[in-house]
Scaffold this active site. Structure first.
Site, mmCIF file in Angstrom:
data_model
loop_
_atom_site.group_PDB
_atom_site.id
_atom_site.type_symbol
_atom_site.label_atom_id
_atom_site.label_comp_id
_atom_site.label_asym_id
_atom_site.label_seq_id
_atom_site.Cartn_x
_atom_site.Cartn_y
_atom_site.Cartn_z
ATOM 1 N N GLN A 152 35.434 -9.621 8.282
ATOM 2 C CA GLN A 152 36.518 -10.451 7.734
ATOM 3 C C GLN A 152 37.234 -9.804 6.538
ATOM 4 O O GLN A 152 38.445 -9.920 6.399
ATOM 5 C CB GLN A 152 35.939 -11.809 7.314
ATOM 6 N N HIS A 210 41.274 -9.169 15.638
ATOM 7 C CA HIS A 210 42.372 -9.847 14.954
ATOM 8 C C HIS A 210 43.414 -8.767 14.688
ATOM 9 O O HIS A 210 43.102 -7.765 14.028
ATOM 10 C CB HIS A 210 41.910 -10.433 13.631
ATOM 11 N N GLU A 213 47.973 -10.267 12.327
ATOM 12 C CA GLU A 213 48.121 -11.696 12.018
ATOM 13 C C GLU A 213 48.875 -11.811 10.702
ATOM 14 O O GLU A 213 48.315 -12.067 9.645
ATOM 15 C CB GLU A 213 46.759 -12.390 11.936
ATOM 16 N N ASP A 309 40.801 -21.021 17.563
ATOM 17 C CA ASP A 309 40.647 -20.373 16.266
ATOM 18 C C ASP A 309 39.840 -21.204 15.260
ATOM 19 O O ASP A 309 38.814 -20.739 14.792
ATOM 20 C CB ASP A 309 42.028 -20.019 15.678
#
Ligand code: FE2
Length: 429
Positions: A152, A210, A213, A309
């Protein structure tokens, strides 16, 4: 002799058929004699019977944590990431495990029986990873849970993320993830895509990243992802999640990019509930929607699935575990309102998502796993319009959820009889 017979349902393709289930598999899809022996019979006459819903993009380590330790005031992606960092410091293994299990109960009741969840690997304790590995095992008899190693805070931006991501994969996390747009520079983002795809190739794993984004039209990591996919022979095993920057890219550039994504057989996973609220937060007016180019991708032969999500977490305060809510929002934001497009949106939360996840034995054919959902609707378009009750959910040959048909009545002054307060099309059900 069948274990279960589902009578008279309408399949997504419009056929009406009985479904016979035996030993966890679909053993018959045809009109069955009235006297056929069955352990249990579900009357689904006129009701939509669908293969289960599938969510290819979720964050189960963060779900049901809304408000802990505080609320995302700006509503932006970046404040959500910062807030998640605060939450990570105070949460326990049991917190993550129990929230995830509670969410799986919600999902099962909604007929959502396969989920791909990213799990944050930027944690020296790998607490979320260990918790979700336990959850994956505990729900395996009724939900197929795939886990993506997701750094992340950036696999290079965070000093220990690379090692922790490799440790997570060693522990049995299924896929390789990434977040190139959050690395320190475009160049570092591209380097992360390259390095993580190499890990997937070496380990024989799928990739779900990801990717882009952001509202930045110059965020072009999907181009690198397509290039690395082809360089490493990963075609058909890679997904790009979000891809919101494509919403803002120059049209000429996109005309080159779309065929490259198609050639690399990369699947796209937009997440409309989140994209519509997270993107465009820095805009005045006109304010961008942020959803990637869904119809244009499909016209180029790119597989696209809708993901959910978030549900009740640092990025999103709502959510229901209902993939029909996701399809409903998606078709509005992508302007897919033609009946053919709405049917495609139903396919996106069922068969297309199942293909993206590589699920085996998915579907309503003889020999498939006996997993299905009975909906209080007559067809896929009506299901999206009503987002109706799940009257029954069967997972791997077992009935796991039942709900009585809504028989609420409407009494109109001056009219002698009450009428059923349903909104299904006249003549249905
Ligand atoms: Fe996500």
């Amino acid at each position: 002799m069948f274990d279960i017979v589902v009578r008279g349902g309408i399949l997504p393709d419009g056929r009406q058929a009985d479904i016979g289930i035996r030993a966890g598999r679909i053993a018959a899809v045809e009109p069955l004699p009235a006297e056929v022996a069955a352990g249990e019979v579900i009357d689904a006459t006129g009701d939509l019977v669908s293969p289960p819903f599938v969510d290819p993009h979720f964050h189960m380590d963060a779900t049901l944590s809304f408000g802990i330790p505080r609320i995302n005031a700006s509503g932006t992606l970046l404040e959500g990431i910062a807030l998640w960092g605060e939450l990570k410091k105070v949460m326990s293994f049991e917190d993550v495990r129990d929230r995830a299990l509670a969410y799986c109960d919600w999902a099962a009741s909604m007929g959502l029986l396969a989920i791909r969840s990213h799990v944050d690997t930027c944690d020296d304790r790998l607490l979320g990873v260990r918790a979700l590995l336990e959850v994956r095992d505990r729900v395996k008899d009724y939900i197929d849970l795939q886990l993506v190693a997701f750094p992340q805070d950036g696999v290079f931006r965070d000093p220990t993320a690379w090692d922790n991501t490799m440790r997570a994969l060693d522990l049995g996390v299924d896929l390789v993830g990434g977040i190139p747009h959050f690395e320190r520079t475009m160049k570092e983002g591209a380097r992360s895509v390259r390095a993580l795809c190499e890990v997937a190739a070496e380990r024989g794993l799928m990739v779900d990243m990801h990717c882009d984004e952001t509202d930045d039209p110059m965020s072009r990591h999907i181009e690198t992802l397509a290039f690395e996919t082809q360089r490493l022979g990963l075609e058909g095993r890679v997904a790009g999640s979000h891809l919101t920057s494509m919403h803002s890219m120059d049209n000429y550039y996109v005309s080159k990019l779309l065929p490259l994504i198609a050639e690399a057989q990369i699947a796209a996973i937009p997440n409309p509930l989140i994209n519509i609220v997270i993107q465009g937060r820095h805009d005045t007016y006109p304010r961008r929607r942020g959803l990637t180019r869904v119809k244009e991708m499909q016209a180029h032969g790119i597989r696209v699935g809708w993901g959910q999500d978030c549900v009740r977490d640092p990025w999103y305060s709502l959510g229901t575990a209902d993939m029909l809510d996701v399809a409903f929002m998606g078709l509005h934001v992508a302007q897919m309102t033609h009946p053919d497009e709405m049917r495609r949106c139903f396919d996106m939360v069922t068969t297309q998502n199942a293909a993206i996840m590589g699920l085996e034995g998915y579907g309503l054919e003889v020999g498939c796993a006996a997993s299905l959902v009975v909906l209080d609707a007559g067809d896929p378009v009506e299901a999206i319009r009503l987002r109706p009750d799940r009257l029954a959910v069967i997972s791997k040959g077992r009935i796991i959820s039942r709900k009585a048909r809504n028989d609420a009545r409407l009494s109109i002054p001056g009219r002698p009889e009450t009428v059923r307060r349903r909104h299904r099309a006249p003549g249905d059900g």
